[in-house]
Scaffold this motif. Structure first.
Motif, PDB file in Angstrom:
ATOM      1  N   LEU A 131       0.826  -1.202   0.000  1.00  0.00           N
ATOM      2  CA  LEU A 131       0.000   0.000   0.000  1.00  0.00           C
ATOM      3  C   LEU A 131       0.869   1.266   0.000  1.00  0.00           C
ATOM      4  N   THR A 132       1.934   1.240   0.807  1.00  0.00           N
ATOM      5  CA  THR A 132       2.785   2.429   0.957  1.00  0.00           C
ATOM      6  C   THR A 132       4.140   2.271   0.287  1.00  0.00           C
ATOM      7  N   SER A 133       4.445   1.047  -0.181  1.00  0.00           N
ATOM      8  CA  SER A 133       5.754   0.724  -0.788  1.00  0.00           C
ATOM      9  C   SER A 133       6.902   0.786   0.212  1.00  0.00           C
ATOM     10  N   GLU A 134       6.575   0.819   1.497  1.00  0.00           N
ATOM     11  CA  GLU A 134       7.623   0.818   2.514  1.00  0.00           C
ATOM     12  C   GLU A 134       8.123  -0.606   2.732  1.00  0.00           C
ATOM     13  N   GLU A 135       9.413  -0.714   3.013  1.00  0.00           N
ATOM     14  CA  GLU A 135      10.032  -2.031   3.202  1.00  0.00           C
ATOM     15  C   GLU A 135      10.833  -2.035   4.499  1.00  0.00           C
ATOM     16  N   GLN A 136      10.678  -3.112   5.267  1.00  0.00           N
ATOM     17  CA  GLN A 136      11.429  -3.288   6.502  1.00  0.00           C
ATOM     18  C   GLN A 136      12.160  -4.625   6.469  1.00  0.00           C
ATOM     19  N   LYS A 137      13.406  -4.610   6.919  1.00  0.00           N
ATOM     20  CA  LYS A 137      14.172  -5.845   7.011  1.00  0.00           C
ATOM     21  C   LYS A 137      14.221  -6.249   8.475  1.00  0.00           C
ATOM     22  N   LEU A 138      13.771  -7.469   8.766  1.00  0.00           N
ATOM     23  CA  LEU A 138      13.676  -7.938  10.145  1.00  0.00           C
ATOM     24  C   LEU A 138      14.496  -9.200  10.356  1.00  0.00           C
ATOM     25  N   GLU A 139      15.183  -9.261  11.510  1.00  0.00           N
ATOM     26  CA  GLU A 139      15.789 -10.508  11.937  1.00  0.00           C
ATOM     27  C   GLU A 139      14.766 -11.238  12.790  1.00  0.00           C
ATOM     28  N   VAL A 140      14.425 -12.460  12.414  1.00  0.00           N
ATOM     29  CA  VAL A 140      13.395 -13.211  13.127  1.00  0.00           C
ATOM     30  C   VAL A 140      13.947 -14.570  13.525  1.00  0.00           C
ATOM     31  N   CYS A 141      13.238 -15.230  14.416  1.00  0.00           N
ATOM     32  CA  CYS A 141      13.622 -16.578  14.854  1.00  0.00           C
ATOM     33  C   CYS A 141      12.975 -17.600  13.927  1.00  0.00           C
ATOM     34  N   SER A 142      13.738 -18.587  13.519  1.00  0.00           N
ATOM     35  CA  SER A 142      13.207 -19.588  12.594  1.00  0.00           C
ATOM     36  C   SER A 142      12.057 -20.377  13.223  1.00  0.00           C
ATOM     37  N   GLU A 143      11.988 -20.404  14.549  1.00  0.00           N
ATOM     38  CA  GLU A 143      10.932 -21.152  15.238  1.00  0.00           C
ATOM     39  C   GLU A 143       9.627 -20.377  15.344  1.00  0.00           C
ATOM     40  N   GLU A 144       9.634 -19.099  15.020  1.00  0.00           N
ATOM     41  CA  GLU A 144       8.453 -18.263  15.198  1.00  0.00           C
ATOM     42  C   GLU A 144       7.415 -18.487  14.096  1.00  0.00           C
ATOM     43  N   THR A 145       6.164 -18.379  14.480  1.00  0.00           N
ATOM     44  CA  THR A 145       5.087 -18.413  13.497  1.00  0.00           C
ATOM     45  C   THR A 145       4.973 -17.025  12.857  1.00  0.00           C
ATOM     46  N   LEU A 146       4.207 -16.948  11.756  1.00  0.00           N
ATOM     47  CA  LEU A 146       3.992 -15.652  11.121  1.00  0.00           C
ATOM     48  C   LEU A 146       3.258 -14.691  12.053  1.00  0.00           C
ATOM     49  N   ASP A 147       2.376 -15.209  12.900  1.00  0.00           N
ATOM     50  CA  ASP A 147       1.693 -14.356  13.876  1.00  0.00           C
ATOM     51  C   ASP A 147       2.699 -13.718  14.829  1.00  0.00           C
ATOM     52  N   GLU A 148       3.708 -14.487  15.228  1.00  0.00           N
ATOM     53  CA  GLU A 148       4.720 -13.951  16.134  1.00  0.00           C
ATOM     54  C   GLU A 148       5.643 -12.968  15.410  1.00  0.00           C
ATOM     55  N   ILE A 149       5.900 -13.223  14.140  1.00  0.00           N
ATOM     56  CA  ILE A 149       6.677 -12.271  13.345  1.00  0.00           C
ATOM     57  C   ILE A 149       5.882 -10.982  13.168  1.00  0.00           C
ATOM     58  N   LEU A 150       4.571 -11.115  13.018  1.00  0.00           N
ATOM     59  CA  LEU A 150       3.700  -9.938  12.920  1.00  0.00           C
ATOM     60  C   LEU A 150       3.873  -9.050  14.157  1.00  0.00           C
ATOM     61  N   GLN A 151       3.988  -9.663  15.325  1.00  0.00           N
ATOM     62  CA  GLN A 151       4.179  -8.890  16.559  1.00  0.00           C
ATOM     63  C   GLN A 151       5.463  -8.070  16.495  1.00  0.00           C
ATOM     64  N   ARG A 152       6.486  -8.615  15.883  1.00  0.00           N
ATOM     65  CA  ARG A 152       7.747  -7.875  15.722  1.00  0.00           C
ATOM     66  C   ARG A 152       7.557  -6.684  14.775  1.00  0.00           C
ATOM     67  N   TYR A 153       6.713  -6.878  13.794  1.00  0.00           N
ATOM     68  CA  TYR A 153       6.526  -5.874  12.754  1.00  0.00           C
ATOM     69  C   TYR A 153       5.610  -4.725  13.204  1.00  0.00           C
ATOM     70  N   LEU A 154       4.877  -4.921  14.287  1.00  0.00           N
ATOM     71  CA  LEU A 154       3.918  -3.907  14.737  1.00  0.00           C
ATOM     72  C   LEU A 154       4.582  -2.566  15.045  1.00  0.00           C
ATOM     73  N   ARG A 155       5.847  -2.576  15.397  1.00  0.00           N
ATOM     74  CA  ARG A 155       6.528  -1.316  15.711  1.00  0.00           C
ATOM     75  C   ARG A 155       6.630  -0.415  14.475  1.00  0.00           C
ATOM     76  N   TYR A 156       6.548  -1.032  13.298  1.00  0.00           N
ATOM     77  CA  TYR A 156       6.632  -0.275  12.047  1.00  0.00           C
ATOM     78  C   TYR A 156       5.253   0.027  11.466  1.00  0.00           C
ATOM     79  N   ASN A 157       4.287  -0.821  11.838  1.00  0.00           N
ATOM     80  CA  ASN A 157       2.935  -0.631  11.305  1.00  0.00           C
ATOM     81  C   ASN A 157       1.938  -1.217  12.300  1.00  0.00           C
TER      82      ASN A 157
END
Length: 215
Positions: A131-157
């Protein structure tokens, strides 16, 4: 039961002060700040403070889940092996009347200070907001679900849950991990082929649903 939270080594390393001291060992992450406050000013805290924010698995016997031991060459007795120096709850080398041993479990046993698990393997992903063409690069844990990765991403959106998450035009199952969604970790292949993994970071595209969900 609630899933334990996973942490990256980088996240643990940020907690490296007397007022906020974490360590990791044997695959788990511990907040030792209460221990530091309890023994504030005690010289026996020095080895722990020196390793603030670091992994101290090398202090332990992985089978016994206890501090490494050795035979003291002078006394022939089995003792804890502490090359950095004796620390809190480690008994003195010789019997002493001024050492209180009524503290119960030593700090490294049990889950009193446990806050989560240390990721066995982290990976980088790119999250692209279409929608905004914004891009964020995140370091995540391989054991995390997408829902848990979403929690990491909330700081940006803060409306991240209002988007449909897709990879290669396929809608992702938010209850599954990246690998379970077919987004495999190819770091080993890149290493063997001498390729820069940063040039081949997998991307996830977010498509707005127009419901303004906010956490």
């Amino acid at each position: 039961m609630r899933r334990p939270k996973y942490f990256t080594p980088t996240e643990v390393s940020l907690h490296n002060t007397l007022d906020d001291l974490w360590v990791s060992y044997l695959g788990k992450v511990y907040d030792l700040t209460p221990l530091v406050n309890e023994f504030k000013g005690d010289v026996l805290l020095k080895p722990i403070i020196e390793c603030a924010g670091k992994d101290i698995s090398h202090w332990f016997d992985p089978k016994k889940k206890d501090i490494l031991t050795h035979i003291d060459p002078l006394t022939g007795c089995l003792k804890y092996y502490t090359p950095r120096g004796r620390f809190v709850h480690i008994p003195p080398p010789c019997p002493r009347t001024d050492w209180a041993n009524d503290f119960g479990r030593p700090w490294w046993r049990g889950n009193r200070y446990e806050v989560g698990l240390l990721s066995a393997k982290t990976r980088w992903i790119r999250i692209i907001n279409t929608l905004t063409s914004e891009e964020q690069k995140l370091e995540v844990c391989s054991e995390e679900t997408l829902d848990e990765i979403l929690q990491r991403y909330l700081r940006y959106n803060s409306h991240a849950a209002s988007y449909t998450w897709k990879h290669n035009h396929v809608t992702l199952d938010m209850s599954k991990t990246l690998c379970e969604n077919g987004i495999f970790d190819e770091d080993e292949n890149f290493y063997q082929c001498r390729l820069d993994r940063d040039l081949f970071t997998e991307s996830i595209c977010l498509y707005f649903n127009d419901d303004l969900t906010e956490f």
